[in-house]
Design a protein around this motif. Structure first.
Motif, PDB file in Angstrom:
ATOM      1  N   PHE A  43       4.128  -0.302  -0.688  1.00 22.36           N
ATOM      2  CA  PHE A  43       5.022   0.285  -1.693  1.00 22.36           C
ATOM      3  C   PHE A  43       4.226   0.794  -2.892  1.00 22.36           C
ATOM      4  O   PHE A  43       4.440   1.916  -3.370  1.00 22.36           O
ATOM      5  CB  PHE A  43       6.065  -0.750  -2.143  1.00 22.36           C
ATOM      6  N   VAL A  44       3.281  -0.012  -3.371  1.00 23.74           N
ATOM      7  CA  VAL A  44       2.448   0.407  -4.504  1.00 23.74           C
ATOM      8  C   VAL A  44       1.625   1.639  -4.113  1.00 23.74           C
ATOM      9  O   VAL A  44       1.551   2.613  -4.870  1.00 23.74           O
ATOM     10  CB  VAL A  44       1.533  -0.743  -4.980  1.00 23.74           C
ATOM     11  N   ASP A  45       1.018   1.611  -2.930  1.00 18.89           N
ATOM     12  CA  ASP A  45       0.216   2.751  -2.471  1.00 18.89           C
ATOM     13  C   ASP A  45       1.045   4.033  -2.405  1.00 18.89           C
ATOM     14  O   ASP A  45       0.549   5.115  -2.709  1.00 18.89           O
ATOM     15  CB  ASP A  45      -0.399   2.476  -1.100  1.00 18.89           C
ATOM     16  N   ALA A  46       2.305   3.917  -2.009  1.00 18.21           N
ATOM     17  CA  ALA A  46       3.169   5.095  -1.870  1.00 18.21           C
ATOM     18  C   ALA A  46       3.787   5.528  -3.195  1.00 18.21           C
ATOM     19  O   ALA A  46       4.174   6.684  -3.337  1.00 18.21           O
ATOM     20  CB  ALA A  46       4.289   4.798  -0.867  1.00 18.21           C
ATOM     21  N   THR A  47       3.865   4.625  -4.155  1.00 13.82           N
ATOM     22  CA  THR A  47       4.615   4.893  -5.386  1.00 13.82           C
ATOM     23  C   THR A  47       3.727   5.164  -6.594  1.00 13.82           C
ATOM     24  O   THR A  47       4.051   5.997  -7.425  1.00 13.82           O
ATOM     25  CB  THR A  47       5.533   3.688  -5.706  1.00 13.82           C
ATOM     26  N   VAL A  48       2.639   4.438  -6.691  1.00 18.80           N
ATOM     27  CA  VAL A  48       1.795   4.507  -7.882  1.00 18.80           C
ATOM     28  C   VAL A  48       0.647   5.480  -7.640  1.00 18.80           C
ATOM     29  O   VAL A  48      -0.121   5.317  -6.697  1.00 18.80           O
ATOM     30  CB  VAL A  48       1.266   3.116  -8.264  1.00 18.80           C
TER      31      VAL A  48
ATOM     32  N   ILE B 236       8.296  -4.610  -7.130  1.00 17.60           N
ATOM     33  CA  ILE B 236       7.156  -5.201  -6.429  1.00 17.60           C
ATOM     34  C   ILE B 236       7.406  -6.699  -6.225  1.00 17.60           C
ATOM     35  O   ILE B 236       7.170  -7.241  -5.146  1.00 17.60           O
ATOM     36  CB  ILE B 236       5.836  -4.942  -7.194  1.00 17.60           C
ATOM     37  N   HIS B 237       7.910  -7.359  -7.242  1.00 18.30           N
ATOM     38  CA  HIS B 237       8.236  -8.783  -7.144  1.00 18.30           C
ATOM     39  C   HIS B 237       9.316  -9.016  -6.091  1.00 18.30           C
ATOM     40  O   HIS B 237       9.211  -9.929  -5.267  1.00 18.30           O
ATOM     41  CB  HIS B 237       8.693  -9.307  -8.511  1.00 18.30           C
ATOM     42  N   ARG B 238      10.341  -8.186  -6.084  1.00 22.05           N
ATOM     43  CA  ARG B 238      11.437  -8.331  -5.125  1.00 22.05           C
ATOM     44  C   ARG B 238      10.919  -8.220  -3.692  1.00 22.05           C
ATOM     45  O   ARG B 238      11.219  -9.057  -2.843  1.00 22.05           O
ATOM     46  CB  ARG B 238      12.532  -7.282  -5.367  1.00 22.05           C
ATOM     47  N   ILE B 239      10.103  -7.206  -3.446  1.00 25.99           N
ATOM     48  CA  ILE B 239       9.547  -7.004  -2.098  1.00 25.99           C
ATOM     49  C   ILE B 239       8.674  -8.194  -1.705  1.00 25.99           C
ATOM     50  O   ILE B 239       8.714  -8.649  -0.564  1.00 25.99           O
ATOM     51  CB  ILE B 239       8.729  -5.693  -2.036  1.00 25.99           C
ATOM     52  N   SER B 240       7.925  -8.732  -2.643  1.00 28.24           N
ATOM     53  CA  SER B 240       6.961  -9.796  -2.354  1.00 28.24           C
ATOM     54  C   SER B 240       7.595 -11.141  -2.033  1.00 28.24           C
ATOM     55  O   SER B 240       7.082 -11.884  -1.193  1.00 28.24           O
ATOM     56  CB  SER B 240       6.004  -9.980  -3.538  1.00 28.24           C
ATOM     57  N   VAL B 241       8.702 -11.490  -2.699  1.00 23.82           N
ATOM     58  CA  VAL B 241       9.197 -12.871  -2.594  1.00 23.82           C
ATOM     59  C   VAL B 241      10.606 -13.028  -2.029  1.00 23.82           C
ATOM     60  O   VAL B 241      11.056 -14.159  -1.815  1.00 23.82           O
ATOM     61  CB  VAL B 241       9.107 -13.611  -3.943  1.00 23.82           C
ATOM     62  N   ALA B 242      11.316 -11.942  -1.776  1.00 20.98           N
ATOM     63  CA  ALA B 242      12.701 -12.056  -1.304  1.00 20.98           C
ATOM     64  C   ALA B 242      12.783 -12.895  -0.030  1.00 20.98           C
ATOM     65  O   ALA B 242      12.060 -12.656   0.931  1.00 20.98           O
ATOM     66  CB  ALA B 242      13.303 -10.679  -1.063  1.00 20.98           C
TER      67      ALA B 242
END
Length: 133
Positions: free
Chosen positions: A37-42, A56-62
């Protein structure tokens, strides 16, 4: 490499139990997803925002049990401790303003299109007085 890691982790989980019940494997896969997600967004020049950090937090820990969060993607609303650590995380009421300060600091460090960073301007103007016309 990241595709290899998730494939290896998934195959290992299949051997030792259901992949959906293996929290450690799920965490690895979700961290890989957050990285993608970071690679595609940032991109260079992307402004980091509260929303981006929370996503990023949501994707990581949901959905994680051990390292999860009851409200993934939201700043916490209760006190927490880190077992075995003398460090005390900031109070819940301070988290948003602390994150704002961090995001502002990061934005100030980012180079501007003309190649001059905000910190360069600040450093160069400290101690200079402005005379009224």
């Amino acid at each position: 490499m990241s595709g290899f890691v998730s494939t290896w982790a998934t195959e290992r989980a299949d051997r030792y139990g259901d992949v959906h019940q293996n929290d450690g494997v799920k965490e690895i896969v979700q961290l890989q997803q957050a990285t993608a997600f970071v690679d595609a967004t940032v991109n260079p020049g992307t402004t980091l925002t509260h929303g981006l950090v929370r996503e990023i937090h949501r994707i990581s820990v949901a959905g994680l049990e051990r390292e999860g969060d009851r409200t993934p993607g939201a700043y916490r609303l209760s006190d927490v401790t880190i077992s075995g650590s003398a460090h005390r995380p900031p109070a819940p009421g301070d988290v948003h303003s602390d994150m704002t300060s961090l995001l502002d600091t990061i934005a100030d460090m980012a180079p501007r299109p003309d190649g001059i960073s905000a910190s360069d301007i600040e450093r160069d103007t400290i101690g200079q007085s402005v005379e009224p016309h």
